[in-house]
Design a protein around this motif. Structure first.
Motif, PDB file in Angstrom:
ATOM      1  N   ALA A  70       0.851  -1.192   0.000  1.00 33.72           N
ATOM      2  CA  ALA A  70       0.000   0.000   0.000  1.00 33.72           C
ATOM      3  C   ALA A  70       0.884   1.238   0.000  1.00 33.72           C
ATOM      4  O   ALA A  70       1.958   1.251   0.608  1.00 33.72           O
ATOM      5  CB  ALA A  70      -0.913   0.004   1.222  1.00 33.72           C
ATOM      6  N   ARG A  71       0.441   2.266  -0.670  1.00 31.06           N
ATOM      7  CA  ARG A  71       1.190   3.521  -0.725  1.00 31.06           C
ATOM      8  C   ARG A  71       0.279   4.661  -0.323  1.00 31.06           C
ATOM      9  O   ARG A  71      -0.869   4.732  -0.746  1.00 31.06           O
ATOM     10  CB  ARG A  71       1.747   3.759  -2.139  1.00 31.06           C
ATOM     11  CG  ARG A  71       2.791   2.730  -2.547  1.00 31.06           C
ATOM     12  CD  ARG A  71       3.261   2.931  -3.978  1.00 31.06           C
ATOM     13  NE  ARG A  71       4.288   1.969  -4.334  1.00 31.06           N
ATOM     14  CZ  ARG A  71       4.047   0.738  -4.784  1.00 31.06           C
ATOM     15  NH1 ARG A  71       2.786   0.332  -4.914  1.00 31.06           N
ATOM     16  NH2 ARG A  71       5.029  -0.081  -5.085  1.00 31.06           N
ATOM     17  N   GLY A  72       0.799   5.547   0.500  1.00 32.93           N
ATOM     18  CA  GLY A  72       0.007   6.668   0.975  1.00 32.93           C
ATOM     19  C   GLY A  72       0.887   7.842   1.311  1.00 32.93           C
ATOM     20  O   GLY A  72       2.036   7.948   0.863  1.00 32.93           O
ATOM     21  N   THR A  73       0.356   8.756   2.130  1.00 28.40           N
ATOM     22  CA  THR A  73       1.070   9.990   2.453  1.00 28.40           C
ATOM     23  C   THR A  73       2.345   9.737   3.234  1.00 28.40           C
ATOM     24  O   THR A  73       3.266  10.563   3.215  1.00 28.40           O
ATOM     25  CB  THR A  73       0.160  10.917   3.261  1.00 28.40           C
ATOM     26  OG1 THR A  73      -0.296  10.223   4.435  1.00 28.40           O
ATOM     27  CG2 THR A  73      -1.046  11.341   2.447  1.00 28.40           C
ATOM     28  N   ARG A  74       2.437   8.595   3.926  1.00 31.42           N
ATOM     29  CA  ARG A  74       3.646   8.273   4.693  1.00 31.42           C
ATOM     30  C   ARG A  74       4.588   7.345   3.932  1.00 31.42           C
ATOM     31  O   ARG A  74       5.549   6.835   4.500  1.00 31.42           O
ATOM     32  CB  ARG A  74       3.272   7.649   6.026  1.00 31.42           C
ATOM     33  CG  ARG A  74       2.482   8.581   6.928  1.00 31.42           C
ATOM     34  CD  ARG A  74       2.184   7.924   8.252  1.00 31.42           C
ATOM     35  NE  ARG A  74       1.242   8.687   9.036  1.00 31.42           N
ATOM     36  CZ  ARG A  74       1.483   9.202  10.232  1.00 31.42           C
ATOM     37  NH1 ARG A  74       2.674   9.033  10.775  1.00 31.42           N
ATOM     38  NH2 ARG A  74       0.559   9.855  10.888  1.00 31.42           N
ATOM     39  N   GLY A  75       4.283   7.093   2.676  1.00 29.04           N
ATOM     40  CA  GLY A  75       5.145   6.235   1.875  1.00 29.04           C
ATOM     41  C   GLY A  75       4.596   4.830   1.755  1.00 29.04           C
ATOM     42  O   GLY A  75       3.432   4.558   2.034  1.00 29.04           O
ATOM     43  N   GLU A  76       5.468   3.941   1.342  1.00 30.72           N
ATOM     44  CA  GLU A  76       5.060   2.565   1.055  1.00 30.72           C
ATOM     45  C   GLU A  76       5.062   1.726   2.320  1.00 30.72           C
ATOM     46  O   GLU A  76       5.925   1.862   3.176  1.00 30.72           O
ATOM     47  CB  GLU A  76       6.026   1.965   0.036  1.00 30.72           C
ATOM     48  CG  GLU A  76       5.680   0.544  -0.384  1.00 30.72           C
ATOM     49  CD  GLU A  76       6.596   0.039  -1.471  1.00 30.72           C
ATOM     50  OE1 GLU A  76       7.419  -0.849  -1.178  1.00 30.72           O
ATOM     51  OE2 GLU A  76       6.505   0.552  -2.607  1.00 30.72           O
ATOM     52  N   THR A  77       4.066   0.835   2.417  1.00 32.96           N
ATOM     53  CA  THR A  77       4.008  -0.088   3.544  1.00 32.96           C
ATOM     54  C   THR A  77       3.476  -1.425   3.065  1.00 32.96           C
ATOM     55  O   THR A  77       3.117  -1.592   1.900  1.00 32.96           O
ATOM     56  CB  THR A  77       3.130   0.480   4.681  1.00 32.96           C
ATOM     57  OG1 THR A  77       3.289  -0.344   5.838  1.00 32.96           O
ATOM     58  CG2 THR A  77       1.663   0.529   4.285  1.00 32.96           C
ATOM     59  N   LEU A  78       3.457  -2.385   3.980  1.00 29.87           N
ATOM     60  CA  LEU A  78       2.913  -3.713   3.699  1.00 29.87           C
ATOM     61  C   LEU A  78       1.750  -3.973   4.637  1.00 29.87           C
ATOM     62  O   LEU A  78       1.877  -3.813   5.861  1.00 29.87           O
ATOM     63  CB  LEU A  78       3.976  -4.794   3.922  1.00 29.87           C
ATOM     64  CG  LEU A  78       4.845  -5.234   2.757  1.00 29.87           C
ATOM     65  CD1 LEU A  78       5.832  -6.311   3.215  1.00 29.87           C
ATOM     66  CD2 LEU A  78       3.994  -5.771   1.606  1.00 29.87           C
ATOM     67  N   LEU A  79       0.625  -4.382   4.087  1.00 23.75           N
ATOM     68  CA  LEU A  79      -0.507  -4.812   4.894  1.00 23.75           C
ATOM     69  C   LEU A  79      -0.267  -6.251   5.341  1.00 23.75           C
ATOM     70  O   LEU A  79       0.496  -6.992   4.730  1.00 23.75           O
ATOM     71  CB  LEU A  79      -1.796  -4.710   4.092  1.00 23.75           C
ATOM     72  CG  LEU A  79      -2.066  -3.356   3.406  1.00 23.75           C
ATOM     73  CD1 LEU A  79      -3.386  -3.405   2.645  1.00 23.75           C
ATOM     74  CD2 LEU A  79      -2.050  -2.224   4.410  1.00 23.75           C
ATOM     75  N   ALA A  80      -0.940  -6.641   6.410  1.00 28.53           N
ATOM     76  CA  ALA A  80      -0.772  -8.009   6.904  1.00 28.53           C
ATOM     77  C   ALA A  80      -1.279  -9.024   5.886  1.00 28.53           C
ATOM     78  O   ALA A  80      -0.703 -10.104   5.724  1.00 28.53           O
ATOM     79  CB  ALA A  80      -1.503  -8.182   8.230  1.00 28.53           C
ATOM     80  N   THR A  81      -2.359  -8.694   5.203  1.00 30.31           N
ATOM     81  CA  THR A  81      -2.864  -9.464   4.068  1.00 30.31           C
ATOM     82  C   THR A  81      -3.215  -8.480   2.958  1.00 30.31           C
ATOM     83  O   THR A  81      -3.347  -7.270   3.207  1.00 30.31           O
ATOM     84  CB  THR A  81      -4.141 -10.265   4.424  1.00 30.31           C
ATOM     85  OG1 THR A  81      -5.219  -9.339   4.670  1.00 30.31           O
ATOM     86  CG2 THR A  81      -3.935 -11.137   5.649  1.00 30.31           C
TER      87      THR A  81
END
Length: 414
Positions: free
Chosen positions: A27-38
């Protein structure tokens, strides 16, 4: 070395499947890229700090340093003003409800420092110094019992209730985090915290030559089988061949491996508290045991466990749990009642996840056959990365890229 029983083509399929899961869960948003648990259509379309921290460590070990660095930036951006981390966040970085779990602060520090040491990025190490110090101050002031030198736990790896007291996983996470901080920065605070917490684990959290899952709130030992008995080895605090680790692994083999459908459960479901989620083998923790057996030199057993992991994939992904049909028949209604009781002021993301879990359970109850196990949840990102780590420990994978940019092969010669 004995020939491997793992088919390279099977490994290649798993590597590609893992790339697809990571892509869907990014997922990408205002805080940058991250990983969701699923992925977003899974049961946990949220940021689990525990899963994210483990993902950073796994990706760093697998050589995927650019992706690990991006996730570190997100992790830094969501540290709370207290110095701690919440257990769960919206993809935009907002904490999800009152999601307290003491282990996640240690895991976040562990992940940040593991990346800093593994990458050799001294600038990043300097950047995280104050956030790490802030987390250490939080621990000393809020969660450490300064007489026992153990971390007090209300919720951790397995959630509340079953974790309350002084939990092994939580304390090992803290001991490991501060030990790695000392190796990176030096300093008496980190050295003392790491050494004294580890000493207290060895002194208070062992019984009959093995580790115990926790001390309850009154200090009474809880010796029941639990996969977290492997935490001292998992965090590198004890070697895989030390007596306490070997005895703990032997108990897990005897009690948590499901002899009917294979795979390791996380613990035994004695009461409704242990059945807050339907009991059954978990690929995530099964991958831990594959890693342990590789580390301990039990290659045949490790590859048997890997075969099981590959065999339970559904639609190219690892589920969260594999639930025996008899368990679904017996406890499905109990689980459904829990899911139907919405807590007050539930955040919309959690309400959606709960509704999705209820729909998955109802579909499973309608489709279940008399004897076939049912795959629930997933795809679980953490389970995929732990399985990749097992492949690396077994010499099957040298490095892994989430988005390969060159034809460089992933596989070592087998």
């Amino acid at each position: 070395m004995a020939a491997s029983t793992i088919d390279p083509a099977e490994i290649s399929r798993f590597l590609d499947a893992s790339r697809a899961v990571i892509k869907r869960a990014t997922a990408r948003g205002t805080r940058g890229e991250t990983l969701l648990a699923t992925p977003r259509d899974g049961l946990y379309p949220l940021v689990s700090t525990r899963d994210l921290a483990a993902s950073i460590v796994m990706l760093s070990e697998l050589g995927e340093l650019d992706r690990a660095r991006q996730l570190c930036s997100f992790l830094l951006s969501i540290q709370l003003p207290t110095g701690a981390w919440a257990a769960r966040y919206e993809p935009n970085g907002e904490p999800l409800g009152d999601s307290q779990a003491e282990d996640v602060t240690a895991l976040a520090v562990w992940a940040l420092v593991i990346y800093a040491r593994g990458s050799g990025d001294r600038g990043f190490a300097d950047q995280i110094r104050e956030p790490v110090e802030h987390a250490a101050r939080y621990t000393v002031e809020r969660t450490l019992n300064p007489y026992l030198y153990l971390i007090e736990t209300t919720s951790s790896l397995h959630g509340p209730t079953v974790s309350e007291g002084y939990e092994l996983w939580n304390n090992c996470a803290h001991a490991a985090a501060f030990a790695v901080c000392h190796r990176l920065y030096g300093g008496e605070r980190f050295r003392r915290l790491g050494l004294l917490i580890r000493r207290s684990i060895g002194l208070y959290m062992t019984q009959d030559g093995r580790f115990i899952r926790r001390l309850d709130r009154n200090g009474a030992p809880d010796p029941r089988p639990d996969v977290q008995l492997m935490a001292p080895w998992y965090f590198g605090l004890w070697a895989p061949t030390e007596r306490g680790v070997m005895n703990s692994a032997e108990l897990i083999e005897r009690t948590l491996w499901n002899v009917e459908i294979g795979g390791y459960a996380r613990f035994l479901p004695y009461s409704p508290a242990e059945r807050a989620e339907l009991p059954g083998p978990r690929p995530l923790f099964t991958a831990w045991m594959a890693q342990f057996h590789f580390d301990a030199g039990n290659k045949d057993r490790a590859e048997t466990v890997l075969h099981w992991l590959f065999s339970v994939m559904r639609d190219g992904a690892l589920p969260e749990a594999l639930v025996p049909a008899s368990v679904l028949h017996r406890y499905g209604r109990e689980q459904r009642r829990e899911l139907e009781q919405a807590p007050p002021s539930e955040p919309p993301l959690l309400a959606e996840a709960r509704a999705r879990a209820l729909a998955v359970l109802q579909d499973a109850e309608l489709a279940v056959e008399e004897t076939s196990p049912v795959a629930l949840g997933g795809p679980l990102v953490w389970a995929h990365l732990e399985t990749l780590r097992a492949l690396k420990k077994g010499g099957h994978v040298e490095r892994w890229e989430a988005e390969p940019t060159s034809p460089r092969p992933d596989l070592r010669g087998t």
